[in-house]
Design a protein around this motif. Structure first.
Motif, PDB file in Angstrom:
ATOM      1  N   LEU A  54      -1.493 115.754  68.606  1.00  0.00           N
ATOM      2  CA  LEU A  54      -1.150 114.539  68.223  1.00  0.00           C
ATOM      3  C   LEU A  54       0.073 114.805  67.260  1.00  0.00           C
ATOM      4  O   LEU A  54       0.697 113.783  67.015  1.00  0.00           O
ATOM      5  CB  LEU A  54      -2.220 113.723  67.391  1.00  0.00           C
ATOM      6  N   VAL A  55      -0.277 116.077  66.724  1.00  0.00           N
ATOM      7  CA  VAL A  55       0.963 116.274  65.872  1.00  0.00           C
ATOM      8  C   VAL A  55       1.642 117.636  66.103  1.00  0.00           C
ATOM      9  O   VAL A  55       0.936 118.733  66.812  1.00  0.00           O
ATOM     10  CB  VAL A  55       0.518 116.542  64.443  1.00  0.00           C
ATOM     11  N   LYS A  73      -5.627 120.673  50.115  1.00  0.00           N
ATOM     12  CA  LYS A  73      -6.747 121.296  51.283  1.00  0.00           C
ATOM     13  C   LYS A  73      -7.115 120.143  52.247  1.00  0.00           C
ATOM     14  O   LYS A  73      -7.019 120.491  53.686  1.00  0.00           O
ATOM     15  CB  LYS A  73      -7.917 121.874  50.505  1.00  0.00           C
ATOM     16  N   MET A  74      -7.375 119.050  51.938  1.00  0.00           N
ATOM     17  CA  MET A  74      -7.798 117.975  52.942  1.00  0.00           C
ATOM     18  C   MET A  74      -6.519 117.598  53.878  1.00  0.00           C
ATOM     19  O   MET A  74      -6.635 117.509  54.878  1.00  0.00           O
ATOM     20  CB  MET A  74      -8.449 116.605  52.349  1.00  0.00           C
ATOM     21  N   LEU A  75      -5.413 117.562  53.355  1.00  0.00           N
ATOM     22  CA  LEU A  75      -4.065 117.325  53.944  1.00  0.00           C
ATOM     23  C   LEU A  75      -3.887 118.692  55.086  1.00  0.00           C
ATOM     24  O   LEU A  75      -3.660 118.086  56.362  1.00  0.00           O
ATOM     25  CB  LEU A  75      -2.820 117.008  53.146  1.00  0.00           C
ATOM     26  N   ALA A  76      -3.967 119.795  54.731  1.00  0.00           N
ATOM     27  CA  ALA A  76      -3.807 120.856  55.478  1.00  0.00           C
ATOM     28  C   ALA A  76      -4.763 120.869  56.728  1.00  0.00           C
ATOM     29  O   ALA A  76      -4.591 120.976  57.999  1.00  0.00           O
ATOM     30  CB  ALA A  76      -3.858 122.064  54.788  1.00  0.00           C
ATOM     31  N   SER A  77      -6.100 120.515  56.246  1.00  0.00           N
ATOM     32  CA  SER A  77      -6.948 120.505  57.382  1.00  0.00           C
ATOM     33  C   SER A  77      -6.868 119.491  58.421  1.00  0.00           C
ATOM     34  O   SER A  77      -7.085 119.553  59.567  1.00  0.00           O
ATOM     35  CB  SER A  77      -8.479 120.264  56.509  1.00  0.00           C
ATOM     36  N   THR A  78      -6.313 118.120  57.864  1.00  0.00           N
ATOM     37  CA  THR A  78      -6.324 116.983  58.921  1.00  0.00           C
ATOM     38  C   THR A  78      -4.899 117.394  59.799  1.00  0.00           C
ATOM     39  O   THR A  78      -5.175 116.971  60.795  1.00  0.00           O
ATOM     40  CB  THR A  78      -5.970 115.798  57.839  1.00  0.00           C
ATOM     41  N   LEU A  79      -4.159 117.975  59.075  1.00  0.00           N
ATOM     42  CA  LEU A  79      -2.920 118.240  60.138  1.00  0.00           C
ATOM     43  C   LEU A  79      -3.254 119.074  60.658  1.00  0.00           C
ATOM     44  O   LEU A  79      -2.792 119.252  62.142  1.00  0.00           O
ATOM     45  CB  LEU A  79      -1.772 118.930  59.110  1.00  0.00           C
ATOM     46  N   ASP A  80      -4.257 120.427  60.541  1.00  0.00           N
ATOM     47  CA  ASP A  80      -4.545 121.163  61.499  1.00  0.00           C
ATOM     48  C   ASP A  80      -5.281 120.562  62.669  1.00  0.00           C
ATOM     49  O   ASP A  80      -5.059 121.087  63.885  1.00  0.00           O
ATOM     50  CB  ASP A  80      -5.413 122.338  60.790  1.00  0.00           C
ATOM     51  N   VAL A  81      -6.120 119.750  62.422  1.00  0.00           N
ATOM     52  CA  VAL A  81      -6.947 119.173  63.563  1.00  0.00           C
ATOM     53  C   VAL A  81      -5.811 118.189  64.368  1.00  0.00           C
ATOM     54  O   VAL A  81      -6.239 118.314  65.652  1.00  0.00           O
ATOM     55  CB  VAL A  81      -8.006 118.125  62.882  1.00  0.00           C
ATOM     56  N   LEU A  82      -5.132 117.556  63.870  1.00  0.00           N
ATOM     57  CA  LEU A  82      -4.241 116.617  64.677  1.00  0.00           C
ATOM     58  C   LEU A  82      -3.232 117.637  65.285  1.00  0.00           C
ATOM     59  O   LEU A  82      -3.002 117.158  66.427  1.00  0.00           O
ATOM     60  CB  LEU A  82      -3.426 115.837  63.633  1.00  0.00           C
ATOM     61  N   GLU A  83      -3.073 118.573  64.980  1.00  0.00           N
ATOM     62  CA  GLU A  83      -2.176 119.724  65.717  1.00  0.00           C
ATOM     63  C   GLU A  83      -2.766 119.979  66.780  1.00  0.00           C
ATOM     64  O   GLU A  83      -2.517 120.192  68.110  1.00  0.00           O
ATOM     65  CB  GLU A  83      -1.463 120.557  64.753  1.00  0.00           C
TER      66      GLU A  83
END
Length: 123
Positions: free
Chosen positions: A70-71, A56-66
């Motif tokens: 940045l991603v 869940k935290m990885l998905a959330s982090t990737l969403d923010v970076l996207e």
């Protein structure tokens, strides 16, 4: 303009709060480093590279970076669906700054830890 509106407008234009806080969380810089080292990486690969982050935290982090550009996320129309993440040009431009911060932390880690121990003893 009310006090609350004024406060929100300052937050919106402050680069530290508005930009740096988005990727300055516990996981974002680490995710950026691993994506940079891997080039393109799948979600499951990132989970293996960072075993103590929850899905869940990885998905959330990737969403923010996207969302911040940045991603870049590529979805391949396969069964099952394959998704890969890579850094954008802007994301790659952040890597030398992360490297510099990492070098600084490594060079000062012992002194910082000594100060923490000293501070803890005086409390």
């Amino acid at each position: 303009m009310g006090r609350k509106e004024e406060k929100n407008s300052i937050i919106e234009i402050c680069p530290i709060r508005n930009v740096v806080a988005r990727f300055g969380n516990k996981w974002a810089l680490l995710v950026i480093v691993f994506i940079n080292e891997s080039g393109k990486v799948r979600f499951s690969q990132l989970r293996k590279l960072i075993p103590d982050i929850s899905s869940k935290m990885l998905a959330s982090t990737l969403d923010v970076l996207e969302a911040d550009g940045l991603v870049f996320r590529t979805v391949y129309p396969e069964v099952p669906v394959r998704v890969e993440y890579e850094l954008t040009e802007m994301g790659r431009s952040l890597v030398p700054l992360i490297d510099a911060l990492t070098d600084w932390a490594l060079n000062h880690q012992e002194a910082i830890l000594a100060h923490r121990r000293s501070s803890d003893k005086s409390r």
